[in-house]
Motif scaffolding. Structure first.
Motif, PDB file in Angstrom:
ATOM      1  N   LEU A 120      43.120  31.445  34.610  1.00 28.48           N
ATOM      2  CA  LEU A 120      44.983  30.986  33.187  1.00 28.48           C
ATOM      3  C   LEU A 120      45.405  32.687  33.690  1.00 28.48           C
ATOM      4  CD1 LEU A 120      46.981  29.637  31.438  1.00 28.48           C
ATOM      5  CD2 LEU A 120      45.843  30.868  29.826  1.00 28.48           C
ATOM      6  N   GLY A 121      45.085  34.020  33.817  1.00 28.99           N
ATOM      7  CA  GLY A 121      45.729  35.175  34.062  1.00 28.99           C
ATOM      8  C   GLY A 121      46.388  34.818  34.922  1.00 28.99           C
ATOM      9  N   PHE A 122      46.003  35.133  36.723  1.00 29.73           N
ATOM     10  CA  PHE A 122      46.553  34.574  37.514  1.00 29.73           C
ATOM     11  C   PHE A 122      47.503  33.917  38.094  1.00 29.73           C
ATOM     12  CE2 PHE A 122      42.223  37.228  39.114  1.00 29.73           C
ATOM     13  CZ  PHE A 122      42.605  37.848  39.606  1.00 29.73           C
ATOM     14  N   ILE A 123      46.970  32.611  37.607  1.00 29.79           N
ATOM     15  CA  ILE A 123      48.622  31.771  37.631  1.00 29.79           C
ATOM     16  C   ILE A 123      49.390  32.276  36.860  1.00 29.79           C
ATOM     17  CG2 ILE A 123      49.051  29.599  36.679  1.00 29.79           C
ATOM     18  CD1 ILE A 123      46.112  28.912  37.929  1.00 29.79           C
ATOM     19  N   LEU A 124      49.466  32.796  35.550  1.00 29.94           N
ATOM     20  CA  LEU A 124      50.817  33.034  34.453  1.00 29.94           C
ATOM     21  C   LEU A 124      51.361  34.067  35.314  1.00 29.94           C
ATOM     22  CD1 LEU A 124      49.388  33.252  30.912  1.00 29.94           C
ATOM     23  CD2 LEU A 124      50.755  31.656  31.566  1.00 29.94           C
ATOM     24  N   TYR A 125      50.646  35.140  35.311  1.00 28.40           N
ATOM     25  CA  TYR A 125      51.000  36.640  36.030  1.00 28.40           C
ATOM     26  C   TYR A 125      51.832  36.012  37.500  1.00 28.40           C
ATOM     27  CZ  TYR A 125      51.929  41.299  37.927  1.00 28.40           C
ATOM     28  OH  TYR A 125      52.006  42.067  38.971  1.00 28.40           O
ATOM     29  N   PHE A 138      54.854  36.236  35.642  1.00 30.85           N
ATOM     30  CA  PHE A 138      54.698  37.750  35.240  1.00 30.85           C
ATOM     31  C   PHE A 138      55.319  38.110  36.673  1.00 30.85           C
ATOM     32  CE2 PHE A 138      52.571  37.315  31.726  1.00 30.85           C
ATOM     33  CZ  PHE A 138      53.010  38.318  30.349  1.00 30.85           C
ATOM     34  N   LYS A 139      54.844  37.744  37.719  1.00 29.05           N
ATOM     35  CA  LYS A 139      55.235  38.678  38.935  1.00 29.05           C
ATOM     36  C   LYS A 139      57.014  38.487  39.325  1.00 29.05           C
ATOM     37  CE  LYS A 139      54.419  36.251  42.358  1.00 29.05           C
ATOM     38  NZ  LYS A 139      53.108  35.441  43.692  1.00 29.05           N
ATOM     39  N   ALA A 140      57.881  37.985  38.929  1.00 29.99           N
ATOM     40  CA  ALA A 140      59.038  37.537  38.927  1.00 29.99           C
ATOM     41  C   ALA A 140      59.919  38.628  38.475  1.00 29.99           C
ATOM     42  CB  ALA A 140      59.163  36.209  39.333  1.00 29.99           C
ATOM     43  N   GLN A 141      59.210  38.917  36.656  1.00 32.55           N
ATOM     44  CA  GLN A 141      59.523  39.767  35.591  1.00 32.55           C
ATOM     45  C   GLN A 141      60.058  40.901  36.423  1.00 32.55           C
ATOM     46  OE1 GLN A 141      61.818  37.991  33.855  1.00 32.55           O
ATOM     47  NE2 GLN A 141      61.037  35.851  33.972  1.00 32.55           N
ATOM     48  N   ALA A 142      58.920  41.861  37.275  1.00 31.90           N
ATOM     49  CA  ALA A 142      59.094  42.882  37.409  1.00 31.90           C
ATOM     50  C   ALA A 142      58.547  43.999  36.364  1.00 31.90           C
ATOM     51  CB  ALA A 142      60.031  43.794  38.240  1.00 31.90           C
ATOM     52  N   GLN A 143      57.859  43.014  35.406  1.00 39.03           N
ATOM     53  CA  GLN A 143      57.198  44.519  34.390  1.00 39.03           C
ATOM     54  C   GLN A 143      56.614  42.993  33.243  1.00 39.03           C
ATOM     55  OE1 GLN A 143      61.241  44.694  32.157  1.00 39.03           O
ATOM     56  NE2 GLN A 143      61.335  43.258  31.359  1.00 39.03           N
ATOM     57  N   GLY A 144      56.019  43.751  31.458  1.00 41.32           N
ATOM     58  CA  GLY A 144      55.040  43.030  31.746  1.00 41.32           C
ATOM     59  C   GLY A 144      53.660  43.026  32.090  1.00 41.32           C
ATOM     60  N   HIS A 145      53.181  43.113  30.816  1.00 42.20           N
ATOM     61  CA  HIS A 145      51.106  43.606  31.507  1.00 42.20           C
ATOM     62  C   HIS A 145      50.097  41.934  30.588  1.00 42.20           C
ATOM     63  CE1 HIS A 145      51.600  47.356  32.532  1.00 42.20           C
ATOM     64  NE2 HIS A 145      52.822  47.018  32.134  1.00 42.20           N
ATOM     65  N   GLY A 189      47.998  42.635  44.915  1.00 43.90           N
ATOM     66  CA  GLY A 189      49.437  43.436  44.264  1.00 43.90           C
ATOM     67  C   GLY A 189      49.985  43.294  42.945  1.00 43.90           C
ATOM     68  N   PHE A 190      48.478  42.528  42.180  1.00 39.66           N
ATOM     69  CA  PHE A 190      49.061  41.842  40.947  1.00 39.66           C
ATOM     70  C   PHE A 190      48.914  43.606  40.200  1.00 39.66           C
ATOM     71  CE2 PHE A 190      48.535  37.325  41.428  1.00 39.66           C
ATOM     72  CZ  PHE A 190      49.930  37.428  42.167  1.00 39.66           C
ATOM     73  N   ALA A 191      49.867  44.191  40.409  1.00 41.95           N
ATOM     74  CA  ALA A 191      49.126  46.002  38.908  1.00 41.95           C
ATOM     75  C   ALA A 191      49.491  45.808  38.267  1.00 41.95           C
ATOM     76  CB  ALA A 191      49.763  46.752  39.881  1.00 41.95           C
ATOM     77  N   ARG A 192      50.172  45.112  37.244  1.00 44.54           N
ATOM     78  CA  ARG A 192      49.996  44.850  35.744  1.00 44.54           C
ATOM     79  C   ARG A 192      48.819  43.856  35.191  1.00 44.54           C
ATOM     80  NH1 ARG A 192      54.603  42.507  35.082  1.00 44.54           N
ATOM     81  NH2 ARG A 192      55.588  42.278  37.771  1.00 44.54           N
ATOM     82  N   MET A 193      48.326  43.523  36.130  1.00 45.56           N
ATOM     83  CA  MET A 193      47.018  43.261  35.187  1.00 45.56           C
ATOM     84  C   MET A 193      45.202  44.002  34.638  1.00 45.56           C
ATOM     85  SD  MET A 193      46.582  39.147  36.772  1.00 45.56           S
ATOM     86  CE  MET A 193      45.387  38.596  35.866  1.00 45.56           C
ATOM     87  N   HIS A 194      45.403  43.477  33.797  1.00 47.13           N
ATOM     88  CA  HIS A 194      43.878  44.738  33.409  1.00 47.13           C
ATOM     89  C   HIS A 194      42.881  43.623  33.018  1.00 47.13           C
ATOM     90  CE1 HIS A 194      47.854  47.418  33.293  1.00 47.13           C
ATOM     91  NE2 HIS A 194      48.026  46.921  32.578  1.00 47.13           N
ATOM     92  N   PHE A 195      41.398  44.540  33.603  1.00 48.21           N
ATOM     93  CA  PHE A 195      40.531  43.644  33.007  1.00 48.21           C
ATOM     94  C   PHE A 195      39.516  44.448  32.386  1.00 48.21           C
ATOM     95  CE2 PHE A 195      42.776  41.239  36.217  1.00 48.21           C
ATOM     96  CZ  PHE A 195      42.645  40.421  36.391  1.00 48.21           C
TER      97      PHE A 195
END
Length: 308
Positions: free
Chosen positions: A95-100, A104-111, A133-139
């Motif tokens: 879910l997180g990866f597909i949401l990003y 989120f990827k197109a927004q260039a902001q948000g985490h 390169g999904f830098a704004r994903m944290h685990f």
């Protein structure tokens, strides 16, 4: 099967003779902009772009959930606000990866913060996010309950999700959302065993007290009744805490037996009637111990702001 598409044209091929990515996406009914390479990395698609029945079921569940989450993100993100989303019981973080990837990827902001107790899954997700390169994903390798007080977490979250967070982990996700003043929660509960265990312990007393106990006298009914009561209590708790709640199906029952979807939007209007009914149900079913453990709600005083 015909080698031609619906328009009567031969599907485009790559130089190696394989279908072009856009044709694969069309055949698999993928969302516009969905990365095929991401789905391969998540092992939802094979290297050849194939989708087996189990993966199709998983993808269908995540896509259906995305349909509920995307409008919420779009609304909350109006005005260019950077959003924060917590994905509890993340597992492999489908879910997180597909949401990003889709939002989120197109927004260039948000985490996005994925919370998961199994360290190997957390490490694999961290590695994949770095590779993509999904830098704004944290685990974070911790329980849902632990994450509420974790220093690594922001003070506030906009959206909280929990897809099949097992047993009381959904309750912990709700507690997290309340603590973090979440504007929306999207929950698909799973394996609600706590209330069923309480019903089993008080079954003899309940049978002597009320004919309603026949609803959970047999073990299979105890399990199902426990699941039903749990979700009803959760909805009342959210309404009493200032959320507008909608309950619906996630996907068809042929795809998942754990199919109930709870969407809660914060309004600030704490329903006195929900708090009263919550307490009444806890008493009726002999679940008073949960009043302090899970569903601690003070009845709003008459005339309080936000009381309805």
């Amino acid at each position: 099967m015909s080698r031609h598409d619906k328009a009567g044209k031969t599907p485009a091929k790559t130089a190696g003779g394989k279908p072009a990515p856009q044709d694969i996406a069309t055949q698999l009914e993928l969302k516009p902009g969905q990365s095929i390479e991401l789905l391969k990395a998540l092992h939802i698609l094979t290297r050849d772009g194939k989708l087996n029945q189990d993966s199709r079921r998983k993808l269908k569940q995540v896509y259906h959930l995305y349909q509920f989450i995307e409008p919420i993100l779009q609304e909350l993100g109006q005005g260019g606000q950077a959003l924060t989303l917590a994905d509890h019981g993340a597992g492999k973080s489908y879910l997180g990866f597909i949401l990003y990837d889709l939002y989120f990827k197109a927004q260039a902001q948000g985490h996005i913060y994925g919370i998961e107790t199994r360290a190997p899954l957390v490490e694999a997700s961290q590695k994949l996010a770095a590779e993509l390169g999904f830098a704004r994903m944290h685990f974070l390798n911790m329980s849902v309950a632990e994450s509420t007080r974790a220093d690594a977490m922001p003070e506030r979250f906009d959206v909280v999700t929990a897809l099949h967070a097992c047993d009381t982990a959904t309750d912990d996700a709700i507690a997290f959302g309340l603590e973090k003043k979440a504007k929306a929660m999207v929950l698909v509960p799973c394996c609600q065993a706590e209330v069923a265990a309480c019903l089993r312990q008080t079954k003899a007393l309940s049978l002597s007290r009320t004919p309603l106990a026949e609803l959970w006298r047999h073990p299979i009914h105890t399990r199902e009744m426990g699941s039903q009561i749990t979700n009803v209590l959760r909805c009342l708790y959210l309404e009493a805490s200032g959320y507008q709640v909608t309950v619906t199906e996630l996907v068809g029952w042929e795809h998942s037996m754990k199919n109930e979807l709870i969407v809660a939007r914060y309004t600030g209007h704490k329903k006195r009637s929900a708090a009263e009914r919550l307490q009444q149900l806890l008493t009726e079913f002999g679940l008073e111990t949960l009043a302090q453990q899970r569903f601690k709600v003070a009845l709003p005083k008459s005339g309080d702001a936000g009381e309805v």
